[in-house]
Enzyme design. Structure first.
Site, PDB file in Angstrom:
ATOM      1  CG  PHE A  37      11.707 -25.482   8.384  1.00  0.00           C
ATOM      2  CD1 PHE A  37      11.238 -25.921   7.158  1.00  0.00           C
ATOM      3  CD2 PHE A  37      12.519 -24.356   8.421  1.00  0.00           C
ATOM      4  CE1 PHE A  37      11.572 -25.255   5.989  1.00  0.00           C
ATOM      5  CE2 PHE A  37      12.856 -23.683   7.260  1.00  0.00           C
ATOM      6  CZ  PHE A  37      12.369 -24.139   6.043  1.00  0.00           C
ATOM      7  CD  GLU A 113      -7.618 -10.870  -8.893  1.00  0.00           C
ATOM      8  OE1 GLU A 113      -6.788  -9.944  -8.772  1.00  0.00           O
ATOM      9  OE2 GLU A 113      -7.582 -11.711  -9.784  1.00  0.00           O
ATOM     10  CE  LYS A 115      -5.691  -0.310  -6.330  1.00  0.00           C
ATOM     11  NZ  LYS A 115      -4.338  -0.241  -5.935  1.00  0.00           N
ATOM     12  CG  ASP A 117      -1.730   0.139  -0.139  1.00  0.00           C
ATOM     13  OD1 ASP A 117      -1.111   0.510  -1.144  1.00  0.00           O
ATOM     14  OD2 ASP A 117      -2.061   0.910   0.783  1.00  0.00           O
ATOM     15  CD  GLU A 172       0.842  -4.389  -5.100  1.00  0.00           C
ATOM     16  OE1 GLU A 172       0.741  -4.847  -6.256  1.00  0.00           O
ATOM     17  OE2 GLU A 172       0.800  -3.177  -4.839  1.00  0.00           O
ATOM     18  CE1 TYR A 224      -1.241  -7.388  -9.603  1.00  0.00           C
ATOM     19  CE2 TYR A 224      -1.269  -7.600  -7.234  1.00  0.00           C
ATOM     20  CZ  TYR A 224      -0.872  -6.923  -8.367  1.00  0.00           C
ATOM     21  OH  TYR A 224      -0.119  -5.796  -8.269  1.00  0.00           O
ATOM     22  CE  LYS A 311      -6.890   3.581  -3.696  1.00  0.00           C
ATOM     23  NZ  LYS A 311      -5.652   4.235  -4.056  1.00  0.00           N
ATOM     24  CB  CYS A 405      14.549  22.819  22.191  1.00  0.00           C
ATOM     25  SG  CYS A 405      14.227  21.279  23.053  1.00  0.00           S
ATOM     26  CB  CYS A 408      16.949  22.346  26.440  1.00  0.00           C
ATOM     27  SG  CYS A 408      17.422  22.385  24.697  1.00  0.00           S
ATOM     28  CB  CYS A 423      16.614  20.057  20.172  1.00  0.00           C
ATOM     29  SG  CYS A 423      17.607  20.670  21.538  1.00  0.00           S
ATOM     30  CB  CYS A 429      18.213  18.715  25.010  1.00  0.00           C
ATOM     31  SG  CYS A 429      16.441  18.741  24.771  1.00  0.00           S
TER      32      CYS A 429
HETATM   33  S1  IVH Z   1      -4.117  -6.185 -11.777  1.00  0.00           S
HETATM   34  C1  IVH Z   1      -3.215  -4.094 -15.876  1.00  0.00           C
HETATM   35  N1  IVH Z   1      -4.812  -6.995  -9.386  1.00  0.00           N
HETATM   36  O1  IVH Z   1      -2.809  -1.846  -8.093  1.00  0.00           O
HETATM   37  C2  IVH Z   1      -3.657  -4.390 -14.496  1.00  0.00           C
HETATM   38  N2  IVH Z   1      -3.455  -5.040  -9.531  1.00  0.00           N
HETATM   39  O2  IVH Z   1      -3.545   0.736  -9.400  1.00  0.00           O
HETATM   40  C3  IVH Z   1      -2.686  -5.119 -13.716  1.00  0.00           C
HETATM   41  N3  IVH Z   1      -2.816  -4.107  -7.353  1.00  0.00           N
HETATM   42  O3  IVH Z   1      -0.396  -1.766 -10.607  1.00  0.00           O
HETATM   43  C4  IVH Z   1      -2.908  -5.060 -12.278  1.00  0.00           C
HETATM   44  N4  IVH Z   1      -3.860  -5.595  -6.109  1.00  0.00           N
HETATM   45  O4  IVH Z   1       0.243  -2.674  -8.236  1.00  0.00           O
HETATM   46  C5  IVH Z   1      -4.141  -6.063 -10.089  1.00  0.00           C
HETATM   47  N5  IVH Z   1      -5.495  -7.888  -7.354  1.00  0.00           N
HETATM   48  C6  IVH Z   1      -4.817  -6.951  -8.039  1.00  0.00           C
HETATM   49  C7  IVH Z   1      -4.094  -5.912  -7.412  1.00  0.00           C
HETATM   50  C8  IVH Z   1      -3.440  -4.967  -8.199  1.00  0.00           C
HETATM   51  C9  IVH Z   1      -3.098  -4.516  -6.112  1.00  0.00           C
HETATM   52  C10 IVH Z   1      -2.000  -2.909  -7.657  1.00  0.00           C
HETATM   53  C11 IVH Z   1      -0.996  -3.117  -8.734  1.00  0.00           C
HETATM   54  C12 IVH Z   1      -1.437  -2.219  -9.849  1.00  0.00           C
HETATM   55  C13 IVH Z   1      -2.137  -1.158  -9.109  1.00  0.00           C
HETATM   56  C14 IVH Z   1      -3.098  -0.410  -9.992  1.00  0.00           C
END
Ligand code: IVH
Length: 670
Positions: A37, A113, A115, A117, A172, A224, A311, A405, A408, A423, A429
């Protein structure tokens, strides 16, 4: 070869590399070795260099990023970026499901799906090309971070297949755990504050002004949510599958559920399985699949009625706080550490937790002996999130942050706007001295092999080194008698010390361990101030003029050299033969810009800002940061700041485009 053949060859190579990129970053299924690559990418780079007329900002070679203006343009979201209703309870998931059923009064599917972070992003595609990438901002408008997003390999710049002419896709941006750990390790080495978790690191990275640094941080993405007037399907699931064929990274952890049981199966399966993922997730998102049904359910002011986020509880344990110790780092930052009664938390025994700073301790109202809740989230080090105050006995003493501290005894200081206590005794130190020496000899600094943690501690305890200049006075007879060493190791260390005298000037600046001066900043300083004398004399204003150097760094540099002790240290290093000046700069190519003052503004496609600065100087010109009546012309890239544009127009100063400038210089060479 005829020029059209070359163009065809370049286009073919770009397509091939894009396909390999997709296989690697999106499908996680590489089709060729990294070496092969790299060879192809190098070949493309050299062809593009030889034939700049075929430049394309969408080429895979351009993902490494370029320079950018200081602030982001704001873009109003065509569809506001809403958030989701959140719950931690399975009961509320059932309530959501029943509410939807009642409201629709017919069958429906729910897509589950993960979520993710990270930092949410909205990508706008026009005619199959990434046109803009906007952060959430306040939900109504966000920052235009397109240049940074273009560096993320899993985000396609150009699509394949049958896509609508205009649409938005949301998702995300994530920093994988491995990259996060590495970045924080580097930050600790440079004495910079650490990122608390991968989410903060991802959003902080998107707001950087330097896309090449963004590229280095290897962000990833999952998409997503598809929006637009002409979507390929009438269900969310099918739209996601279509987006996958266009080149987007859509998670395989997606399931279309027909019942509550199926939803809970998904939730429970991923509760443990998500721990094997390379990126942070904090729950499950449930979405009504049918877009017509979504429209019927509608929105509230903040979130859609057709979706909910479940969550996962962060894993938590209850244990006793035995004591608090205070660690002093290389930069003098004092970090409180909670010593806990060992407790099992998500598979590992936890004995210590970071308390970060005095505010956190005060906020928790911690007492020694308290029963505390410990949590492990996206962070590597567990944290204390609460106290069981019922279990507190009257005799338990309150935790008081020390005023002096612990190492020291110097009175600690706390800068305005900063949470940490420091410090100030940076040169005397003990942990700061040892930390500075360790940093000085480290690989990216003076690279002195053989001088590790323990040897430095021994040399310090025996009063053989008290600062970095003392290293250059060490003799074999000083080192050989130390524990676990001997003649041979001593000889190796002395050889390493001798070899370090050839280490280039930018590394030496980095090695000094000036607060906030990491590797990149050191390089910039070395370039702008080619000798240590120039750097020592630099004023705050001159330092701020340097690209990417803001007031905090500039002040730290000025403060460092203001100390007589540091100036003496530098003269001893100089006497020892350390390289404290840059190599000879290349001479002038022409006098084309003799007497001209040029201001560079905006984003450039073909060269970095630094390269343009060099070109201006090599042709006899002078660079300046601000437009005035003395400005000869502005070298103007895309997105030039409105204030600068306005000023240039008012003063009637000519704007020269990147291409015009390159032509101007090329003619001179002929
Ligand atoms: S759908 C109107 N799908 O969680 C809804 N959001 O607390 C659009 N997030 O703003 C969002 N994974 O930043 C969706 N599979 C997922 C997600 C997801 C993470 C985040 C996203 C959203 C926030 C809502």
């Amino acid at each position: 070869m005829a020029n059209t053949d070359i163009e065809q060859q370049i286009i073919k190579l770009r397509k091939e590399i894009e396909a390999h990129n997709h296989a690697y970053y999106v499908d996680n299924n590489p089709t060729i070795s990294d070496f092969e690559f790299d060879m192809r990418l190098k070949q493309l780079e050299s062809m593009e260099k030889a034939y700049p007329e075929y430049f394309d900002k969408n080429s895979p070679t351009q993902r490494v990023g370029s320079d950018l203006t200081k602030s982001f343009k704001q873009i109003v979201h065509q569809y506001p970026m809403l958030s989701l209703a959140n719950t931690y309870s399975e009961g509320e998931v059932t309530e959501f499901y029943n509410r939807v059923r009642k409201s629709l009064n017919t069958d429906f599917d729910v897509v589950c799906e993960l979520k993710y972070d990270g930092a949410s992003i909205s990508l706008i595609y026009e005619n199959g090309e990434l046109a803009a990438a906007v952060t959430r901002g306040d939900g109504v408008r966000g920052d235009d971070v397109t240049a940074n997003i273009r560096t993320i390999q899993s985000i396609p710049i150009r699509l394949c297949g049958d896509f609508p002419s205009r649409f938005e896709i949301r998702g995300e941006v994530l920093m994988p755990f491995a990259v996060f750990d590495e970045l924080n390790r580097e930050k600790a080495e440079n004495g910079e504050p650490l990122f608390a978790n991968p989410r903060n690191a991802a959003s902080g990275t998107l707001k950087l002004q330097n896309p090449s640094e963004v590229a280095r941080r290897r962000l990833d993405s999952y998409l997503y949510y598809l929006l637009g007037e002409e979507l390929p399907a009438e269900t969310h699931y099918d739209n996601m599958m279509a987006a996958k064929t266009w080149g987007f990274k859509i998670s395989n952890a997606i399931r279309c559920c027909r019942s509550l049981d199926e939803i809970f199966d998904f939730i429970r399966y991923w509760d443990t399985e998500r721990r094997n993922l390379p990126v942070a997730t904090d729950g499950i998102v449930l979405k009504v699949n049918d877009l017509r049904q979504q429209r019927n359910l509608g929105l509230t002011a903040k979130s859609p009625r057709w979706a909910i986020a479940y969550k996962y509880q962060a894993e938590r344990a209850l244990t006793r706080l035995n004591s608090v110790s205070y660690q002093v780092g290389r930069t003098g930052a004092v970090t409180p550490i909670a010593n806990l009664e060992p407790v099992l938390l998500s598979g590992t025994t936890v004995k210590r937790a970071s308390l970060h700073n005095a505010d956190i301790i005060a906020g928790l109202d911690l007492h020694i002996g308290d029963m505390v809740f410990v949590e492990k989230g996206g962070e590597i080090i567990p944290k204390i999130t609460g106290v069981d105050t019922e279990a507190r006995e009257a005799y338990m003493p309150k935790v008081v942050f020390p005023q002096c501290c612990p190492e020291c005894g110097s009175a600690l200081v706390r800068n305005e706007d900063e949470a940490a206590h420091y410090c100030p005794n940076e040169d005397h130190c003990p942990p700061q001295i040892k930390g500075k020496i360790l940093h000085f000899v480290s690989r990216k600094a003076m690279d002195i092999i053989g001088l590790g943690d323990e040897t430095i501690a021994l040399l310090f305890e025996k009063s053989l080194v008290g600062n970095v200049a003392d290293i250059y006075e060490l003799k074999i007879s000083d080192i050989a008698p130390l524990e676990r060493l001997g003649e041979k190791s001593a000889q190796n260390i002395v050889d390493g010390i001798e070899a370090s005298k050839q280490i280039p000037y930018p590394n030496v600046i980095f090695a000094l361990g000036i607060r906030y001066v990491g590797e990149t900043v050191a390089k910039r300083l070395a370039k702008a101030f080619p000798s240590i004398e120039q750097l020592e004399e630099a004023t705050l204003e001159q330092l701020i003029q340097v690209d990417e150097i803001g007031e905090v760094i500039a002040r730290s540099v000025v403060d460092y050299f203001a100390k007589e002790e540091h100036r003496q240290l530098i003269s001893r290093l100089k006497a020892a033969g350390i390289r404290l000046a840059a190599d000879e700069q290349p001479g002038h190519i022409s006098a084309l810009l003799e007497g001209k003052t040029v201001v560079i503004s905006g984003v450039f496609a073909k060269h970095s800002r630094d390269e343009y600065k060099d070109m201006i100087e090599q042709n006899g010109g002078k660079n300046s940061g601000s437009i005035s009546a003395k400005t000869s012309f502005v070298l103007a890239g895309d997105n030039m700041g409105p204030a600068k544009l306005d000023k240039a127009q008012k003063l009637g100063i000519r704007l020269v485009t990147e291409d015009e400038f390159l032509e101007m210089i090329a003619k001179q060479k002929d």
